[in-house]
Design a protein around this motif. Structure first.
Motif, PDB file in Angstrom:
ATOM      1  N   ASP A   1       0.859  -1.134  -0.088  1.00 58.43           N
ATOM      2  CA  ASP A   1       0.005  -0.024  -0.036  1.00 58.43           C
ATOM      3  C   ASP A   1       0.821   1.166   0.197  1.00 58.43           C
ATOM      4  OD1 ASP A   1      -1.703   2.210   0.881  1.00 58.43           O
ATOM      5  OD2 ASP A   1      -3.065   0.935   1.806  1.00 58.43           O
ATOM      6  N   GLN A   2       0.823   2.135  -1.057  1.00 50.65           N
ATOM      7  CA  GLN A   2       1.882   3.350  -0.959  1.00 50.65           C
ATOM      8  C   GLN A   2       1.178   4.267  -0.200  1.00 50.65           C
ATOM      9  OE1 GLN A   2       1.120   6.314  -3.150  1.00 50.65           O
ATOM     10  NE2 GLN A   2      -0.795   5.652  -4.264  1.00 50.65           N
ATOM     11  N   ILE A   3       0.139   4.244   0.077  1.00 48.42           N
ATOM     12  CA  ILE A   3      -0.289   5.242   0.993  1.00 48.42           C
ATOM     13  C   ILE A   3       0.300   5.087   2.429  1.00 48.42           C
ATOM     14  CG2 ILE A   3      -2.101   6.320   2.305  1.00 48.42           C
ATOM     15  CD1 ILE A   3      -2.300   7.272  -0.427  1.00 48.42           C
TER      16      ILE A   3
ATOM     17  N   TYR B   1       8.598  10.459  -4.617  1.00 46.20           N
ATOM     18  CA  TYR B   1       7.445  11.035  -5.306  1.00 46.20           C
ATOM     19  C   TYR B   1       7.919  12.010  -6.285  1.00 46.20           C
ATOM     20  CZ  TYR B   1       2.520  12.866  -5.962  1.00 46.20           C
ATOM     21  OH  TYR B   1       1.415  13.121  -6.438  1.00 46.20           O
TER      22      TYR B   1
ATOM     23  N   SER C   1       4.877   4.758 -11.717  1.00 47.12           N
ATOM     24  CA  SER C   1       3.509   4.241 -11.829  1.00 47.12           C
ATOM     25  C   SER C   1       3.007   3.838 -10.561  1.00 47.12           C
ATOM     26  CB  SER C   1       3.405   3.389 -12.911  1.00 47.12           C
ATOM     27  OG  SER C   1       4.301   2.245 -12.827  1.00 47.12           O
TER      28      SER C   1
ATOM     29  N   SER D   1      -1.960   8.642  -6.249  1.00 44.35           N
ATOM     30  CA  SER D   1      -3.107   8.021  -6.485  1.00 44.35           C
ATOM     31  C   SER D   1      -3.954   9.177  -6.802  1.00 44.35           C
ATOM     32  CB  SER D   1      -3.858   7.592  -4.803  1.00 44.35           C
ATOM     33  OG  SER D   1      -4.920   7.114  -4.998  1.00 44.35           O
ATOM     34  N   PRO D   2      -4.530   9.054  -8.332  1.00 38.62           N
ATOM     35  CA  PRO D   2      -4.091   7.922  -9.528  1.00 38.62           C
ATOM     36  C   PRO D   2      -2.520   8.235  -9.457  1.00 38.62           C
ATOM     37  CG  PRO D   2      -5.873   9.564 -10.049  1.00 38.62           C
ATOM     38  CD  PRO D   2      -5.326   9.988  -8.644  1.00 38.62           C
ATOM     39  N   PRO D   3      -1.955   7.080 -10.204  1.00 40.93           N
ATOM     40  CA  PRO D   3      -0.586   7.131 -10.524  1.00 40.93           C
ATOM     41  C   PRO D   3      -0.274   8.064 -11.640  1.00 40.93           C
ATOM     42  CG  PRO D   3      -1.519   5.104 -11.398  1.00 40.93           C
ATOM     43  CD  PRO D   3      -2.655   5.987 -10.460  1.00 40.93           C
TER      44      PRO D   3
ATOM     45  N   ARG E   1       1.913  13.971 -13.495  1.00 41.54           N
ATOM     46  CA  ARG E   1       0.987  13.433 -12.464  1.00 41.54           C
ATOM     47  C   ARG E   1      -0.622  14.255 -12.662  1.00 41.54           C
ATOM     48  NH1 ARG E   1       3.076  10.137  -9.241  1.00 41.54           N
ATOM     49  NH2 ARG E   1       5.423  10.035  -8.504  1.00 41.54           N
TER      50      ARG E   1
ATOM     51  N   TYR F   1     -12.387  13.616 -10.636  1.00 37.22           N
ATOM     52  CA  TYR F   1     -11.311  13.107 -11.190  1.00 37.22           C
ATOM     53  C   TYR F   1     -11.722  12.990 -12.548  1.00 37.22           C
ATOM     54  CZ  TYR F   1      -9.204  11.253  -6.958  1.00 37.22           C
ATOM     55  OH  TYR F   1      -8.489  11.048  -5.829  1.00 37.22           O
TER      56      TYR F   1
ATOM     57  N   GLU G   1      -5.456  10.919 -16.796  1.00 34.61           N
ATOM     58  CA  GLU G   1      -6.087  11.082 -15.330  1.00 34.61           C
ATOM     59  C   GLU G   1      -5.754  12.547 -15.150  1.00 34.61           C
ATOM     60  OE1 GLU G   1      -8.494   9.262 -14.154  1.00 34.61           O
ATOM     61  OE2 GLU G   1      -7.951   7.479 -15.365  1.00 34.61           O
TER      62      GLU G   1
ATOM     63  N   LYS H   1      -6.696  15.571 -12.171  1.00 31.74           N
ATOM     64  CA  LYS H   1      -7.455  16.049 -10.912  1.00 31.74           C
ATOM     65  C   LYS H   1      -7.796  17.524 -11.242  1.00 31.74           C
ATOM     66  CE  LYS H   1      -5.033  13.230  -7.201  1.00 31.74           C
ATOM     67  NZ  LYS H   1      -4.165  13.426  -5.941  1.00 31.74           N
TER      68      LYS H   1
END
Length: 349
Positions: free
Chosen positions: A193-195, A222, A232, A236-238, A274, A302, A313, A315
């Protein structure tokens, strides 16, 4: 507490490689997180540190002592697993007490040590209950207290929060980090889990196919990914990655054109940007495509844009709304555009 050094560690079973050429120096009191997909070698590496697995080659050193031939029980490490591994017929008090009994700690010290560990994980009022009467989060805290009570030199945690729901995971992350800072115990934490990795780690070790891809602080990982795999895997999203062509500082791909990039590299490249470094509209859009999806989440929206065969993607602002298949124009923050060699996946600086 403990400095851990991994020197040229390798693990293989016949022709199958689990870990390749791992070199890592973990500082005393550091919180280090091994991050990667299933099968990448992160848990195998941690098990070699614990003594549950023997390396095929290389040295494991703790505080300047080679540990390769030292039994797991003599390494003074405490492990917390994904499964709570609590004894169902014992009270939480007795579960926490168990390591003290096994290590021969004088009985007159037990009550003080158990209550201190329970207080650290906010479990004091549940000590007389059995595991079956507790929630998943409470049982994981009991497992953590059982590790704490030993006062080990090293904590080893193997995906300890995977069985918890999102809200409990967030609460437990805060508790684990607070406890580690308070106790000042060197901690090795394994997760996919990257978080968890970004919020817990002093440094992150990203692994793929048994090899280390990058080591760095969360900010370094990051903001400065070494290759497309790291780019990748974090975010989040990657990060959006799209293959195209570079010529004279101009990147082109179906529906995408970015000019004035500071590189002398020409040929096939992969551009990365990103979602948060993109904005909808603008007089000098870098991407044009059709709206493929719009997902309001409350604090942001999103937006998924289709350019050629690539889904991109973005934001967008919380109030952004648009009909599907409408034309969308997206601009990039040119100072945060990344370039990678398409053939090797390595970053082009």
């Amino acid at each position: 507490m403990a400095r851990i050094q991994l020197n040229n560690i390798q693990k293989r079973w016949g022709a199958v490689w689990g870990v390749r050429d791992v070199n890592l120096d973990i500082a005393d009191e550091e919180f280090i997180v091994f991050l990667g997909p299933s099968g990448c070698g992160k848990t195998t590496t941690m098990r070699m540190i614990s003594g549950l697995e023997d390396p095929s080659e290389g040295e494991i050193i703790m505080d300047n002592e080679v540990m390769n031939d030292v039994d797991a029980r003599d390494r003074d490490v405490a492990m917390v697993f994904q499964g709570y591994a609590l004894y169902p017929n014992m009270s939480i008090y007795e579960n926490i007490r168990f390591p003290l009994r096994m290590r021969g700690v004088p009985k007159d010290q037990h009550d003080r040590l158990i209550k201190r560990a329970a207080e650290l994980v906010e479990l004091t009022e549940y000590l007389d209950r059995k595991p079956g009467a507790l929630s998943g989060g409470q049982r994981q805290r009991a497992a953590l207290a059982r590790a704490i009570v030993r006062q080990p030199h090293v904590f080893l945690m193997d995906e300890p929060l995977s069985n918890l729901d999102a809200k409990l995971r967030q609460h437990m992350r805060v508790q684990i980090k607070h406890i580690q800072r308070e106790l000042k115990i060197t901690t090795v934490y394994v997760t996919h889990d990257q978080i968890e990795a970004m919020t817990l780690a002093d440094r992150i070790v990203i692994m793929e196919k048994g090899a280390i891809q990058q080591i760095g602080t969360p900010d370094e990982i990051y903001n400065d990914p070494a290759n497309t795999f790291v780019a990748s895997f974090i975010g989040s999203p990657p990060m959006n990655l799209v293959e195209g062509t570079m010529a004279g500082g101009v990147f082109t791909a179906p529906g995408i054109k970015v000019e004035g990039l500071p590189t002398k590299f020409d040929g096939s490249v992969t551009l990365g940007v990103r979602p948060e470094d993109c904005s909808v509209g603008g007089s000098a859009a870098h991407l044009s495509g059709s709206v493929y999806g719009v997902e309001p989440t409350g604090d942001m929206t999103y937006l998924t844009v289709k350019a050629g065969e690539k889904l991109f993607e973005v934001k967008a602002d919380r109030d952004f709304r648009e009909e599907l298949n409408a034309t969308a124009h997206v601009s990039f923050d040119e100072t945060r555009v990344y370039l990678f060699d398409t053939g090797t996946g390595q970053r082009i600086h």
